[in-house]
Design an enzyme around this catalytic site. Structure first.
Site, PDB file in Angstrom:
ATOM      1  N   LEU A  12       9.710  61.588 -18.836  1.00 32.41           N
ATOM      2  CA  LEU A  12       9.841  60.917 -20.137  1.00 32.41           C
ATOM      3  C   LEU A  12      10.267  61.867 -21.259  1.00 32.41           C
ATOM      4  CD1 LEU A  12       6.779  58.486 -20.052  1.00 32.41           C
ATOM      5  CD2 LEU A  12       9.184  57.913 -19.738  1.00 32.41           C
ATOM      6  N   PRO A  22       5.129  62.217 -11.435  1.00 31.57           N
ATOM      7  CA  PRO A  22       6.070  61.093 -11.541  1.00 31.57           C
ATOM      8  C   PRO A  22       7.528  61.465 -11.826  1.00 31.57           C
ATOM      9  CG  PRO A  22       4.848  61.308 -13.580  1.00 31.57           C
ATOM     10  CD  PRO A  22       4.267  62.335 -12.631  1.00 31.57           C
ATOM     11  N   CYS A  32       1.777  65.625 -20.047  1.00 29.72           N
ATOM     12  CA  CYS A  32       1.849  64.222 -20.482  1.00 29.72           C
ATOM     13  C   CYS A  32       1.493  63.265 -19.343  1.00 29.72           C
ATOM     14  CB  CYS A  32       3.248  63.910 -21.002  1.00 29.72           C
ATOM     15  SG  CYS A  32       3.725  64.905 -22.434  1.00 29.72           S
ATOM     16  N   HIS A  33       2.122  63.480 -18.180  1.00 30.31           N
ATOM     17  CA  HIS A  33       1.877  62.572 -17.052  1.00 30.31           C
ATOM     18  C   HIS A  33       1.681  63.328 -15.733  1.00 30.31           C
ATOM     19  CE1 HIS A  33       3.992  60.126 -20.093  1.00 30.31           C
ATOM     20  NE2 HIS A  33       3.081  59.236 -19.760  1.00 30.31           N
ATOM     21  N   GLY A  34       1.516  64.662 -15.808  1.00 30.52           N
ATOM     22  CA  GLY A  34       1.139  65.422 -14.619  1.00 30.52           C
ATOM     23  C   GLY A  34       2.246  65.761 -13.651  1.00 30.52           C
TER      24      GLY A  34
END
Length: 227
Positions: A169, A202, A187-189
């Site tokens: 992202l 991701p 943020c999202h690993g």
């Protein structure tokens, strides 16, 4: 009978007066006006014989005027186009100069990395250790989500240059973090290895490699392609 005579005399005087007024008006008409009236009459007669004859001169004058105006307009347009083109060339050169970043990598110690700004994006330059190079080169492609050999991502094995933007992202990953010793996006690993390849999390793609060129042993220009 006297009243009838008087009435007749008055009528006669009115007729004489009107006739005198008409003659007076005819005498005072200026010569130029008379000539104008005559010319209009002649022009009308000419027009009856040839409808185009009376307008030839005026048509020519109008055509010349329109051609002149069009010429001026075309010259103005050509000048504006040339000016815009020269200005765009100047802007292109200026933008190109700003788009390239020259970096002396000799100041970056082995095992460390720096972050720069390039075209409004974070730019990572990492001086890899021999162990990091070996680890990146010996990773099996079958283990990678976005398979890419290490030597496809570097021009000199000790120098890794990439954009610091997570491909998930668009967050900025942290250097020397995560499970693979490369970068980690909190943020999202997403976890990246020491070649900037996605290993976990991701993010779908590896970190992007920008165009760059070594113009000297330890002097690199980011934004310039090898030819």
């Amino acid at each position: 009978s006297t009243s009838k005579k008087t009435m007749y005399t008055r009528q006669l005087l009115r007729r004489v007066k009107k006739r005198n007024q008409k003659l007076t008006l005819q005498k005072v008409v200026p010569l130029k006006a008379a000539r104008y009236i005559a010319s209009v009459g002649n022009s009308y007669q000419d027009y009856k014989r040839d409808p185009n004859a009376i307008s030839n001169d005026s048509t020519k004058a109008f055509n010349y005027m329109m051609i002149g105006a069009a010429g001026v307009g075309m010259l103005s347009f050509a000048k504006g186009t040339a000016t815009d083109f020269i200005t765009s060339l100047s802007k292109t050169a200026a933008v190109q100069a700003l788009a390239n970043v020259e970096v002396d990598v000799s100041t970056i110690k082995e095992g460390t990395a720096i972050t720069l700004n390039w075209r409004g994006k974070p730019l990572f330059i990492r001086h890899r250790t021999p162990e990091e190079i070996s680890d990146a080169q010996n990773t099996a492609l079958s283990e990678l989500r976005d398979p890419q050999a290490d030597d496809e991502r570097v021009k000199k094995s000790e120098w890794l240059i990439l954009l610091g933007i997570c491909t998930h992202l668009g967050c900025v990953p942290l250097n020397k973090q995560g499970d693979y010793g490369g970068w980690y996006c909190p943020c999202h690993g997403s976890h990246y290895d020491v070649s900037g390849r996605i290993r976990k999390g991701p993010a779908p793609k590896n970190l992007e490699i920008p165009p760059y060129k070594f113009i000297e042993d330890e002097l690199v220009v980011v934004g310039m392609e090898d030819k």
